[in-house]
Scaffold this motif. Structure first.
Motif, PDB file in Angstrom:
ATOM      1  N   ARG A  68       4.495  -5.725  -6.252  1.00 31.26           N
ATOM      2  CA  ARG A  68       3.442  -6.857  -7.031  1.00 31.26           C
ATOM      3  C   ARG A  68       2.080  -7.661  -7.049  1.00 31.26           C
ATOM      4  NH1 ARG A  68       7.116 -12.423  -5.412  1.00 31.26           N
ATOM      5  NH2 ARG A  68       9.159 -10.866  -4.657  1.00 31.26           N
ATOM      6  N   LEU A  69       1.754  -6.241  -6.408  1.00 24.90           N
ATOM      7  CA  LEU A  69       0.071  -6.319  -6.360  1.00 24.90           C
ATOM      8  C   LEU A  69      -0.668  -5.346  -6.534  1.00 24.90           C
ATOM      9  CD1 LEU A  69      -0.484  -8.974  -2.769  1.00 24.90           C
ATOM     10  CD2 LEU A  69      -0.462  -9.601  -5.297  1.00 24.90           C
ATOM     11  N   GLY A  70       0.163  -4.139  -6.660  1.00 31.50           N
ATOM     12  CA  GLY A  70      -0.572  -2.751  -6.999  1.00 31.50           C
ATOM     13  C   GLY A  70      -1.278  -2.383  -5.685  1.00 31.50           C
ATOM     14  N   ILE A  71      -0.627  -2.638  -4.512  1.00 35.37           N
ATOM     15  CA  ILE A  71      -1.126  -2.728  -3.505  1.00 35.37           C
ATOM     16  C   ILE A  71      -0.109  -1.124  -2.415  1.00 35.37           C
ATOM     17  CG2 ILE A  71      -1.773  -2.576  -1.228  1.00 35.37           C
ATOM     18  CD1 ILE A  71      -2.598  -5.656  -1.545  1.00 35.37           C
ATOM     19  N   MET A  72      -1.219  -0.145  -2.324  1.00 31.80           N
ATOM     20  CA  MET A  72       0.398   0.707  -1.830  1.00 31.80           C
ATOM     21  C   MET A  72       0.501   0.919  -0.135  1.00 31.80           C
ATOM     22  SD  MET A  72      -1.207   1.804  -4.889  1.00 31.80           S
ATOM     23  CE  MET A  72      -0.869   2.532  -6.232  1.00 31.80           C
ATOM     24  N   LEU A  73       1.326   1.310   0.284  1.00 29.87           N
ATOM     25  CA  LEU A  73       0.863   1.257   2.094  1.00 29.87           C
ATOM     26  C   LEU A  73       0.870   2.295   2.580  1.00 29.87           C
ATOM     27  CD1 LEU A  73       4.796  -0.528   2.460  1.00 29.87           C
ATOM     28  CD2 LEU A  73       2.017  -1.191   2.366  1.00 29.87           C
ATOM     29  N   SER A  74       0.178   2.004   3.743  1.00 30.94           N
ATOM     30  CA  SER A  74      -0.603   2.827   4.277  1.00 30.94           C
ATOM     31  C   SER A  74       0.913   4.031   5.184  1.00 30.94           C
ATOM     32  CB  SER A  74      -1.492   2.410   5.914  1.00 30.94           C
ATOM     33  OG  SER A  74      -1.059   1.758   6.867  1.00 30.94           O
TER      34      SER A  74
END
Length: 267
Positions: free
Chosen positions: A138-144
């Motif tokens: 929902r936030l446009g963050i890619m996980l490590s």
């Protein structure tokens, strides 16, 4: 002003995220401070003499932590956000490497990076009212890769993809069934139960427990190299990230742009 509180009581040290008016959201300075606290604990500094177990909890009873401070993200450059994510990942890894058991006392929400922090703990005691999840899509963050490794180790690849692709939240019973928390207790019992669990472990052989924690950690596979060659630990799509954070702060649905089509191989 510090939003972290450290209390020593016998063989147990309790670290409290103390920002209840912000649902214990964790800002950049707090990630750095938590990393320093964990360094002190790992070095067995004199003030922690006799330490056997660490409890990590959130103040106020409504949230372990709502995750990273999105209001702060809205004021940062993308390079500053990347540095924050890197510091966050380094701090969470210190929880895993700490030679003592770490118990997460989850008295409410544990979302995003706070969910990652709870997953890195060795045991999780959750309130029956708790909700956990990783709504980063929902936030446009890619996980490590490091976080994904933790999640897959706990719940398996298919369930991990379901959680990450949908961004849905899990209640305490669902989280326990999937292996994301180890104990579910009545809400008012979260802290007392975590304390009793810590005291049980503190009475056992610290050498044996330390070796067991290390052996379990070494048994986990390392994340594979990123086939796309993206930088790690985090790659941020600036447009999606800015839109996701702004939509959250404005309490509206995000309007993400259509991704660019993949490039054709030359030749």
């Amino acid at each position: 002003m510090s939003f972290l509180r450290v209390e020593e009581d016998g063989a147990v040290v309790t670290v409290t995220i103390d920002r209840p008016e912000q649902h214990n959201a964790i800002n950049f300075a707090m990630w750095r401070e938590l990393g320093s606290i964990l360094d002190d604990l790992a070095q067995e500094a004199r003030r922690y003499d006799g330490l056997r177990v660490v409890i990590l909890r959130g103040e106020g009873g409504r949230a372990f932590s709502a995750g990273s401070d999105l209001k702060e993200f809205a004021t940062m450059t993308i390079d500053e956000v990347r540095r924050c994510f890197l510091t966050m990942e380094q701090t969470i890894s210190k929880v895993e490497r700490l030679p003592y058991p770490v118990v997460a006392a989850i008295g409410g929400y544990a979302l995003g990076s706070a969910f990652e922090l709870a997953c890195a703990c060795d045991l999780q005691v959750a309130s029956e009212r708790a909700q956990v999840g990783m709504p980063v899509a929902r936030l446009g963050i890619m996980l490590s890769p490091e976080f994904t490794k933790r999640l897959v180790a706990l719940m398996g690849p298919n369930q991990a993809k379901d959680l990450l692709f949908t961004g849905r939240l899990l209640n305490a019973a669902e989280a326990r069934a999937l292996g994301l928390v180890t104990h579910v207790v009545p809400h008012e019992e979260v802290d007392p139960f975590a304390r009793r669990l810590a005291e049980t472990m503190a009475a056992l052989s610290p050498s044996s427990i330390r070796a067991a924690k290390r052996s379990v950690l070494l048994s986990q596979p390392a994340p594979p190299p990123d086939p796309a060659g993206e930088p790690v630990p985090y790659y941020i799509d600036e447009d999606d990230f800015r839109e996701g954070v702004q939509a959250f702060l404005e309490r509206r649905a995000p309007r993400f742009r259509r991704p660019a089509p993949p490039r054709k191989e030359e030749g």
